[in-house]
Write an enzyme that holds these catalytic residues in place. Structure first.
Site, PDB file in Angstrom:
ATOM      1  N   ARG A  86       0.826  -1.213   0.000  1.00  0.00           N
ATOM      2  CA  ARG A  86       0.000   0.000   0.000  1.00  0.00           C
ATOM      3  C   ARG A  86       0.861   1.265   0.000  1.00  0.00           C
ATOM      4  NH1 ARG A  86      -3.053   2.774   4.448  1.00  0.00           N
ATOM      5  NH2 ARG A  86      -5.006   3.575   3.597  1.00  0.00           N
ATOM      6  N   HIS A 125      -6.374  -5.894  -2.732  1.00  0.00           N
ATOM      7  CA  HIS A 125      -7.184  -6.066  -1.527  1.00  0.00           C
ATOM      8  C   HIS A 125      -7.458  -7.540  -1.247  1.00  0.00           C
ATOM      9  CE1 HIS A 125      -8.911  -1.676  -1.328  1.00  0.00           C
ATOM     10  NE2 HIS A 125      -7.611  -1.749  -1.134  1.00  0.00           N
ATOM     11  N   ASN A 176      -4.019   8.551   4.617  1.00  0.00           N
ATOM     12  CA  ASN A 176      -2.839   8.030   5.318  1.00  0.00           C
ATOM     13  C   ASN A 176      -2.913   8.125   6.834  1.00  0.00           C
ATOM     14  OD1 ASN A 176      -1.618   7.579   2.772  1.00  0.00           O
ATOM     15  ND2 ASN A 176      -0.813   9.666   2.720  1.00  0.00           N
ATOM     16  N   HIS A 210       0.263   4.454  -2.481  1.00  0.00           N
ATOM     17  CA  HIS A 210      -0.020   5.798  -1.958  1.00  0.00           C
ATOM     18  C   HIS A 210       1.104   6.776  -2.283  1.00  0.00           C
ATOM     19  CE1 HIS A 210      -3.554   5.216   0.999  1.00  0.00           C
ATOM     20  NE2 HIS A 210      -3.631   4.339   0.024  1.00  0.00           N
TER      21      HIS A 210
END
Length: 321
Positions: free
Chosen positions: A63, A194, A95, A67
């Protein structure tokens, strides 16, 4: 006059296009072949150690790369800590209280610095760590393109605006990914990340209490650990993949067909819309998911890297040199 000016415009446009493509073109899978051949084994050892202590960490590390790349490109801007006169991206809505693994990246960076001081960027470490996390948890591997440099700045506003929230509609997801040069197919494939990891109650409360396209028994099960009242149990966790939350596979897409996607932004991928066929394809052919995921990860890793003399190679990932 009109013709000469239009010719000049065409030439400038071509030059700009070449320049825009040159950064990712400078990335190479053998970038550290001579300057730091130990980088891959050093990084993998650190990732393996972190995941052996907590398997969820693999998802958290993957992740971080996502991001990072969606904000100013893959430049490790996400890793810059706030200071008294600098606000980074770590307190942005996507975040805040949710990014994890920064200490793992710091540990890996320190180990890499021992074998190759001042050579390997934090941005490249994020890219390698993402690949290694997927592989260690049973997913596909790929050759990571390298040569990124680290930014000297970050953008809180871009982090708030560019990263799609868990409440996103399908059209919002498609547009957010398109803004990064990623297709709808890339978006669905990357959403398959996911298949590992967990989400906080605050991210799926609206889904389990308000959405109608959800399996009722699944909703009730999740409601047991996620109270309806805002502020109550906000940080309680649930697995994004109901079936195999620490194994990288295609079960995430099977969950969507059963209306058991945890996030609203998960279930919109299979809800009578344009991406239903992609989801079905990944359920029926796990290999197609793997190959599309790899292609999308490589493509995401190409987003606006700093190369050449741009940026720097940070000594410590959390601060500029």
């Amino acid at each position: 006059m009109a013709s000469s000016s239009s010719s000049a415009i065409v030439i400038v446009a071509v030059l700009l296009a070449l320049f825009a493509g040159s950064s990712s073109a400078q990335l190479s899978t053998n970038y550290y072949y001579k300057t730091c051949p130990e980088v891959f084994s050093t990084v993998k050892s650190g990732v393996q150690s972190a995941i052996s202590q907590e398997r969820r960490m693999g998802a958290s590390l993957l992740r971080l790369h996502f991001h990072d790349c969606f904000v100013l490109g893959c430049d490790a801007s996400l890793l810059l800590d706030d200071t008294s006169n600098f606000t980074g991206e770590q307190t942005a809505n996507p975040n805040r209280n949710s990014i994890r693994g920064l200490n793992v990246i710091d540990n890996i960076k320190s180990q890499v610095e021992k074998v190759c001081p001042g050579v390997v960027s934090c941005a490249d470490i994020l890219a390698i760590v993402a690949r290694d996390s997927v592989v260690i948890l049973g997913g596909p591997g790929w050759n990571v393109k390298l040569g990124r440099r680290d930014s000297r700045t970050a953008s809180l506003s871009a982090a708030n605006n560019n990263i799609p929230p868990p409440t996103s509609s399908l059209s919002n997801l498609i547009s957010k990914y398109q803004a990064q040069g990623l297709s709808t197919l890339d978006m669905v494939a990357l959403s398959g990340a996911h298949t590992i990891g967990q989400a906080r109650c605050i991210s799926f409360r609206g889904r389990i209490y308000n959405d109608s396209n959800i399996d009722s028994s699944f909703a009730k099960m999740r409601q047991m650990n996620c109270p309806q009242t805002n502020g109550s149990g906000d940080n309680n966790l649930a697995p994004l993949d109901l079936q195999t939350p620490t194994t990288f596979d295609n079960k995430y897409f099977q969950n969507l067909i059963s209306q058991k996607g945890l996030l609203h932004s998960d279930q919109v991928l299979f809800n009578g819309g344009s991406t239903d066929s992609i989801v079905k394809g990944y359920v029926n052919n796990p290999n197609s998911f793997s190959s599309d995921f790899v292609a999308a990860m490589i493509k995401m890793g190409d987003i606006s890297p700093l190369t050449g003399s741009q940026g720097e190679i940070r000594k410590v990932c959390g601060k500029v040199n």
